[in-house]
Design a protein around this motif. Structure first.
Motif, short mmCIF file in Angstrom:
data_model
loop_
_atom_site.label_atom_id
_atom_site.label_comp_id
_atom_site.label_asym_id
_atom_site.label_seq_id
_atom_site.Cartn_x
_atom_site.Cartn_y
_atom_site.Cartn_z
N HIS A 1 0.83 -1.21 0.00
CA HIS A 1 0.00 0.00 0.00
C HIS A 1 0.87 1.26 0.00
CE1 HIS A 1 -3.79 -2.14 0.66
NE2 HIS A 1 -3.09 -2.95 1.44
N GLU B 1 0.39 3.89 -1.38
CA GLU B 1 -0.44 5.09 -1.45
C GLU B 1 -0.61 5.77 -0.10
OE1 GLU B 1 -3.26 1.72 -0.45
OE2 GLU B 1 -1.56 2.00 -1.81
N ILE B 2 -0.24 5.10 1.00
CA ILE B 2 -0.35 5.73 2.32
C ILE B 2 0.90 6.54 2.66
CG2 ILE B 2 -1.93 3.93 3.12
CD1 ILE B 2 0.36 2.76 4.78
N LYS C 1 -3.83 8.63 6.28
CA LYS C 1 -3.97 7.45 5.41
C LYS C 1 -3.43 6.20 6.09
CE LYS C 1 -3.85 9.85 0.94
NZ LYS C 1 -3.13 9.99 -0.34
N MET C 2 -2.30 6.34 6.78
CA MET C 2 -1.73 5.19 7.49
C MET C 2 -2.69 4.70 8.58
SD MET C 2 2.26 6.37 7.88
CE MET C 2 2.66 4.98 8.95
N ASN D 1 2.02 9.63 5.57
CA ASN D 1 0.78 10.40 5.55
C ASN D 1 -0.08 9.79 6.66
OD1 ASN D 1 -2.00 11.13 5.00
ND2 ASN D 1 -1.31 11.85 3.00
N LYS E 1 -5.95 5.08 8.85
CA LYS E 1 -7.16 4.46 8.29
C LYS E 1 -6.89 3.04 7.82
CE LYS E 1 -10.68 5.10 4.69
NZ LYS E 1 -11.14 5.96 3.58
N LEU E 2 -5.75 2.82 7.15
CA LEU E 2 -5.45 1.49 6.65
C LEU E 2 -5.19 0.53 7.80
CD1 LEU E 2 -4.77 -0.56 4.43
CD2 LEU E 2 -2.41 0.30 4.50
#
Length: 382
Positions: free
Chosen positions: A334, A336-337, A373-374, A370, A376-377
């Motif tokens: 991931h 994207e985080i 984002k981290m 980020n 949330k994942l």
């Protein structure tokens, strides 16, 4: 007011705190950056080894981390792997020490914290491969048990510290890139360094750190990165490294399997890549030895990233879940985080080093955190 002083876990005679005039810059930097992020959570200082060994002992000790690992896992004191059982008598401190700590070697006396940040290290060339491989297995064990371990990737780009092995800290007559240790162990999360451009803000793209000597530090500084000569590419990293080579192939000759002698290669093409991620590590305001000053380095980046993961653990525990432990596979699945860093290099060994590129690169890894984002994942995971 709640105290922010770290809890001391003294190992084999390690002493702290010390007088203000004797304050250690590394520990000081780590705590000053991590405590504000995780407060009111607390911090722990693992202060390792008595003064005799901390200052070089009898001159024969060149090992690192083994007495620390003994103290947080008693089984490591007698663990056998790669032809060695327990600590190395020629590299590690031995206790009781007639010159200092006279107790027995401390084995399993402390519980490891959920997150550990390490700002100390050496070069792979400094220690035997068997020593590093046995130790790496312990880092894997800790990760599987729920402890996330972050390590500063180094401050000398693709090389080592000048005077370490050769005049410029590089291998084979000062030309071959020198990987850092314990960073090359695939079961750690390595953290490189970024900086904010002059006149820019943190909301704009950052760059890998490249600071010339005297601007602002006495020594030149660039984010440590490269490829291990001992450990192969781990499976979680294979696609990222393959893409980097395919799309942004470095302009240097290379070798395989760590065998640089007899070739003109400068880096190991099938070695574990360093770093994994990055965080800000430049122009850090600190209070040291009674004075305000500026510090920097990946020694700043590692505790910043580690502290954010500690915050994530706090939220997971509130939700009835456990700590995240070894996080590299999730990060590589991931990207994207993370904030991708695409500018900068990490010079060393008479070269410009590697270059940042879209995706993973051996300068800033997958990028900087980020946090929303981290969080949330990782909250979505079991």
């Amino acid at each position: 007011m709640v105290s922010t002083h770290p809890t001391l876990d003294s190992i084999d005679g390690g002493q702290a705190p010390v007088n203000t005039s004797d304050a250690g810059g590394e520990s000081n930097l780590d705590f000053m950056l991590s405590i504000p992020i995780i407060y009111p959570q607390t911090t722990t200082l693992y202060q390792t080894d008595d003064l005799y060994y901390a200052e070089g002992g009898n001159g024969s000790t060149g090992g690192i981390f083994n007495t620390f690992l003994d103290a947080i896992d008693g089984s490591y004191c007698t663990y056998s792997a790669y032809g060695e059982t327990g600590d190395d008598p020629g590299l590690d401190p031995t206790y009781p020490d007639p010159n200092g700590y006279q107790g027995q070697l401390m084995c399993g006396v402390y519980k490891p914290t959920n997150v550990i940040s390490i700002s100390y290290g050496e070069q792979e060339q400094d220690l035997p491969a068997y020593y590093q491989e046995r130790q790496c297995n312990e880092f894997l064990k800790l990760g599987l048990q729920g402890t996330s371990i972050f390590v500063a990737s180094g401050d000398t780009g693709v090389g080592g510290i000048p005077g370490d092995g050769t005049a410029n800290g590089c291998l084979r007559n000062g030309t071959v890139f020198s990987p850092t240790q314990p960073n090359s162990c695939p079961w750690l999360t390595n953290v490189g360094a970024t900086k904010v451009y002059p006149g820019r803000t943190v909301f704009e793209p950052e760059s890998a750190v490249v600071d010339l000597a005297g601007h602002p530090y006495s020594s030149a500084f660039s984010s440590g990165g490269g490829f291990s000569n001992i450990f192969p590419i781990p499976s979680y990293q294979a696609d990222a490294i393959s893409t980097y080579f395919a799309d942004y192939n470095p302009p240097y000759p290379y070798y395989y399997n760590g065998q640089y002698n007899g070739t003109d290669g400068l880096y190991n093409r099938n070695g574990r890549g360093i770093p994994d991620v990055a965080a800000n590590g430049d122009n850090i305001a600190v209070y040291l030895e009674g004075n305000f000053t500026l510090e920097g380095g990946t020694s700043a980046s590692s505790p910043i990233f580690a502290a954010l993961v500690n915050r994530i653990n706090e939220e997971r525990i509130k939700a009835g879940k456990g700590s995240v432990g070894f996080i590299n596979p999730v990060l590589y699945q991931h990207p994207e985080i993370l904030n991708d860093i695409v500018n900068g290099t990490n010079p060393g060994c008479g070269t410009d080093g590697f270059s940042c590129a879209p995706g993973w690169d051996p300068v800033t890894g997958l990028g900087t955190p980020n946090y929303p984002k981290m969080l949330k994942l990782f909250l979505s995971l079991p």
